[in-house]
Scaffold this motif. Structure first.
Motif, mmCIF file in Angstrom:
data_model
loop_
_atom_site.group_PDB
_atom_site.id
_atom_site.type_symbol
_atom_site.label_atom_id
_atom_site.label_comp_id
_atom_site.label_asym_id
_atom_site.label_seq_id
_atom_site.Cartn_x
_atom_site.Cartn_y
_atom_site.Cartn_z
ATOM 1 N N HIS A 180 0.864 -1.163 0.000
ATOM 2 C CA HIS A 180 0.000 0.000 0.000
ATOM 3 C C HIS A 180 0.909 1.224 0.000
ATOM 4 N N GLU A 217 -3.686 -0.247 -7.623
ATOM 5 C CA GLU A 217 -4.306 -1.454 -7.080
ATOM 6 C C GLU A 217 -3.517 -1.903 -5.869
ATOM 7 N N THR A 218 -4.222 -2.288 -4.843
ATOM 8 C CA THR A 218 -3.541 -2.683 -3.615
ATOM 9 C C THR A 218 -2.863 -4.035 -3.774
ATOM 10 N N SER A 241 -12.026 -10.489 -5.233
ATOM 11 C CA SER A 241 -12.122 -9.099 -4.810
ATOM 12 C C SER A 241 -10.902 -8.324 -5.308
ATOM 13 N N SER A 244 -9.162 -4.261 -5.081
ATOM 14 C CA SER A 244 -9.288 -2.963 -4.419
ATOM 15 C C SER A 244 -8.223 -2.001 -4.925
ATOM 16 N N GLU A 287 -9.307 3.162 0.564
ATOM 17 C CA GLU A 287 -9.250 1.927 -0.221
ATOM 18 C C GLU A 287 -10.660 1.568 -0.673
ATOM 19 N N TYR A 288 -10.845 1.424 -1.984
ATOM 20 C CA TYR A 288 -12.146 1.077 -2.560
ATOM 21 C C TYR A 288 -12.081 -0.369 -3.036
ATOM 22 N N ALA A 289 -12.958 -1.199 -2.498
ATOM 23 C CA ALA A 289 -12.981 -2.624 -2.843
ATOM 24 C C ALA A 289 -14.131 -2.913 -3.792
ATOM 25 N N CYS A 290 -13.952 -3.976 -4.572
ATOM 26 C CA CYS A 290 -14.960 -4.346 -5.562
ATOM 27 C C CYS A 290 -15.093 -5.868 -5.575
ATOM 28 N N ASP A 291 -16.313 -6.361 -5.419
ATOM 29 C CA ASP A 291 -16.588 -7.796 -5.499
ATOM 30 C C ASP A 291 -16.614 -8.189 -6.979
ATOM 31 N N CYS A 343 -19.617 -0.501 -7.656
ATOM 32 C CA CYS A 343 -18.849 -1.362 -8.557
ATOM 33 C C CYS A 343 -19.835 -2.210 -9.347
#
Length: 873
Positions: free
Chosen positions: A754, A798-799, A835, A837, A850-854, A870
């Protein structure tokens, strides 16, 4: 001016004057008259120009200042076993022309060896100056025999290696620059140490049989901010660049390699001079090419890049630089057998460099794998372990080294195909050879394919193709040694390669790793016949193109790498030295890489261990107890090199967590647009002390560009005891800023991958970014990210990935400011990823979120910032 501009569009695509219309030829004539009006023999541009005297003396002028001079009195010719050092001018001519590089003005001089009236002129020297608003600035110096010459060797022709002189000399450069020209020469073998710095040209320049190019620049930057490249050009493998002492003068010279006893008429040896000047930035920017490299005009990196553009244009107008995903080996994470399993067929076999004592694999239970004692079993286990840990995508590149054809025991290539007597022994592939192993792997796993890269070396003089099975290969031609009249093991033409490439399709071989290539130079026919090397190279590359192969060069001298610009199937080259576990000498990879990529080749850092421990342990294995102290540095370096990435741990010992930071869930490597290139300051700093790049230190930058959005730059910095470093932002990315945008710099946390929030800093074009001291074990990865135009957002990446912004993940980045400013990230995921993020900085609130996306099921998705919505496309 109107007529000139109207003429430029159609004429720019012409390749020869024969294709020009009458109007085109008229315009060329008018331009020629304009050039003549500047002065009889002065051809000028804003950056690079040349002054040619009536007697053949030449001055190269850069940015308005004389840099180099070549005197006609220094031209030398060897023929009839005698060297002539005072040639007599016979005739001269000035003309205009057009070729694949562009329009040029040519000065040609013919020379005789004595002053007797009517004496025969034996050689022609020429100067071609290319320059216009649409072409690339370059000067080409050529020397060729008017008639075939004999007795042209100046040394013992039985050995090429180590013969560093030239039997002819033109040009012969001395420095006339008011100051000192330092630089770096590209000289050596890829996969070794192929670049060397020098403090003063030509005094500390080396040249020689491995040399092919050099870049030079003023020690005092305040004098002029420009850099010049001088290299072999046409027929590089029969040419030579060298340093000679003439009285009290030291000269950098070029000419014919000294071992050839015959020099055919018309066989020109040429060198080329190109330049980059800060005072002419538009042209330097024009040379960036389609992979969006952003370089500081006037610096050595810009000069090398501009030179490479011309080399590619002259070599093959259809060839582009090898792309990051051009072949499966470049696209997917792979595996190599050049570390733990190097002449070590299994985890539990005894040390046996000849591979004769191992016991066949004994299978236990219903599973396909077992406690292994042979290569087929071991490599099947490697593939299975990569599949089980999610590292192997639908395509898995696998490299087998020289053990597969028994290089050590057979003293080179006895045969180079999957024949029972060669590969189906107990320690190699007893269960059906390589073909059997690949068939099992590709048949047993659905939607999965193993693609192969195989090592090759020099051919044993008693190989089966020339001797044991000669009648089956009557169509293969071999080079003849003119001194002995005997055949050498050097195939001529494509027939040999068509056979072995065709035969090895059965086990999905796609890439040849041609190793120890320089050893061919010690073969008699290669030294004695000027056409043999070209017949060998042309034949291999023709067959490779026909049969869908590509070539990686290894242990190849620079002149042969220059030749690669002609071949579409030449895609890769080893960069830097062999990998030694625990060794911290890998950073010379970037200095090799800059030159290799300039001529279109993707570099490859040798394999590496991704883990600090290898298990199951084998006390007799070559790499036992060779612990890797920094797998992270090795992995990051491999990815930033921009070529193939292949770990080489024992089966099951790979560091899945680390390797997954390099790629997507389907094994696709997350790369930058271009390889990481050394910073100009690094090149210049090392030239000051003439030590070359410190092998334990580096500063190199790669970038990713989304047009209209911004540029992300990734800087790998290892100081190795040196103090920290401040890097100018103009150096890491021309065009990084506009009047409306700024950028954010930060350091990546190497544990979490990160952004280190404490290091976030606003940057502007006039500022420098501070890089702290770092080491091989604790390297610095710095990132400069743009504030996306018309918004407050900065995509940090991207993390949990080394390169958080890559076009292998992101398809597009968009902003919508119709109702407040939102950011849209459009990206691709795979079936194995659940996932994804991204870290994003809000520059107004100065807050990282941090934005996460399934993403279960995979596909294309859009993530909206700041809402966090998302959606699958």
């Amino acid at each position: 001016i109107f007529l000139y501009l109207a003429w430029l569009v159609p004429i720019f695509t012409c390749e020869t004057t024969s294709k020009m219309t009458a109007f085109d030829q008229l315009m060329l004539l008018l331009l020629s008259l304009c050039a003549l009006s500047q002065g009889k023999n002065d051809i000028a541009s804003k950056c690079l120009s040349v002054k040619v005297q009536d007697n053949g003396d030449i001055t190269v002028i850069v940015d308005g200042q004389p840099w180099l001079k070549s005197l006609a009195s220094d031209i030398k010719l060897t023929m009839n076993n005698k060297t002539y050092s005072k040639l007599v001018l016979s005739s001269s001519e000035k003309s205009q022309g057009f070729d694949s590089v562009g329009r040029y003005t040519k000065f040609a001089f013919t020379w005789q060896v004595d002053e007797n009236e009517g004496s025969e002129a034996y050689i022609e020297t020429s100067i071609r100056m290319y320059n216009s608003s649409m072409d690339l600035d370059a000067i080409v110096f050529g020397i060729k025999p008017i008639v075939s010459l004999h007795g042209t060797a100046s040394v013992d022709s039985s050995k090429f290696q180590g013969n560093d002189a030239a039997s002819t000399q033109f040009p012969s450069f001395q420095t006339v620059f008011e100051g000192t020209l330092s630089g770096q020469e590209w000289s050596g073998q890829s996969a070794a140490y192929a670049t060397h710095s020098f403090t003063s040209f030509p005094d500390t320049y080396t040249g020689g049989w491995q040399a092919g190019a050099l870049v030079m620049f003023p020690n005092n930057v305040s004098a002029t901010n420009a850099s010049v490249v001088w290299s072999l050009f046409d027929n590089p493998v029969s040419g030579r660049m060298a340093k000679v002492t003439s009285g009290e003068r030291v000269l950098g010279v070029a000419g014919l390699a000294p071992t050839y006893p015959t020099w055919p008429a018309g066989h020109e040896i040429s060198t080329i001079v190109t330049a980059s000047c800060a005072s002419f930035p538009l042209r330097s920017k024009q040379l960036a090419g389609n992979d969006e490299v952003h370089l500081e005009a006037g610096g050595p990196s810009s000069a090398i890049r501009a030179w490479g553009d011309i080399m590619l244009k002259a070599g093959n107008v259809s060839k582009k630089r090898t792309g990051p995903q051009q072949t499966p080996r470049l696209k997917y994470l792979g595996y190599s057998t050049t570390a733990f399993y190097f002449y070590n067929p299994a985890d539990n076999s005894s040390s046996d460099p000849d591979l004769t004592q191992a016991t066949p694999c004994v299978k236990h239970g219903p599973g396909p794998l077992c406690e292994c004692f042979s290569y087929d079993c071991t490599l099947e286990r490697v593939v299975q372990s990569y599949r089980e840990t999610g590292l192997a995508g639908p395509v898995f590149p696998l490299l087998v080294d020289s053990w597969w054809y028994g290089e050590h025991t057979n003293h080179g290539i006895l045969a180079w195909e999957d024949l029972a007597f060669l590969t189906q022994n107990a320690s190699l592939f007893p269960n059906g050879g390589l073909t059997g192993m690949i068939s099992r792997l590709n048949a047993n796993i659905s939607e999965f394919e193993v693609v192969m890269t195989a090592h090759a070396t020099n051919i044993n003089p008693y190989n089966i193709y020339q001797h044991r099975n000669r009648s089956n290969f009557a169509n293969i031609k071999w080079a003849i040694n003119p001194q002995t009249g005997q055949e050498d093991a050097v195939p001529q033409g494509p027939e040999y390669w068509r056979h072995v490439f065709g035969a090895n399709k059965a086990w999905n071989l796609q890439t040849i790793k041609q190793d120890h290539h320089y050893e061919y130079m010690n073969v008699g026919s290669v030294n004695l016949n000027i056409s043999v090397a070209m017949e060998y190279e042309n034949g291999m590359m023709q067959a490779a193109l026909e049969l869908g192969y590509d070539r990686m060069y290894c242990m190849t001298t620079v002149p042969y790498l220059l030749l690669s610009t002609r071949y579409l199937a030449a895609t890769q080259a080893r960069s830097g030295p062999d990998y030694i576990a625990g060794g911290d000498n890998q950073f010379s990879v970037f200095k090799d890489l800059q030159w290799q990529y300039a001529v279109g080749l993707r570099g490859y850092k040798d394999t590496f261990f991704s883990n600090t421990n290898q298990f199951p342990s084998n006390s007799q294995a070559p790499y036992h107890n060779h612990a890797e102290t920094s797998p992270l540095t090795q992995a990051m370096t491999s990815l930033l090199v921009g070529g193939a990435v292949s770990a080489s741990d024992a089966a099951g010992a790979q560091n899945t967590t680390l390797l997954s930071k390099l790629c997507r869930g389907d094994g696709v490597l997350l790369k930058a647009d271009h390889p990481a290139l050394p910073l100009d300051a690094e090149v210049k700093r090392n030239a000051e002390v003439s030590t070359g790049f410190p092998d334990k230190a580096t500063s190199a930058v790669a970038s990713v560009t989304f047009p209209g959005v911004g540029i992300w730059s990734y800087i790998l910095f290892v100081s190795d005891g040196r103090e920290g470093y401040r890097v100018g932002l103009d150096e890491i990315g021309r065009g990084l800023f506009t009047n409306e945008t700024t950028a954010i710099g930060f350091l990546m946390d190497s544990d979490t991958f990160h952004p280190n929030k404490d290091t976030l800093v606003r940057l502007s074009p006039s500022e420098e970014m501070s890089l702290p001291p770092s080491s091989y074990v604790n390297p610095t990865l710095a990132v400069v990210a743009p504030v996306i135009a018309n918004s407050q957002w900065v995509l940090l990446g991207e993390t949990n990935k080394v390169l958080g912004v890559s076009k292998m993940r992101l398809n597009d980045i968009q902003t919508d400011c119709s109702q407040g400013c939102s950011l849209g990230l459009h990206f691709t995921t795979t079936k194995t990823e659940s996932s994804i993020s991204f870290d994003v900085l809000d520059t107004v609130a100065w807050d990282v979120k941090e934005y996460a996306c399934d993403v279960k099921g995979g596909g294309n998705f859009t993530l909206s910032i700041p809402s966090g919505n998302c959606e699958k496309a």
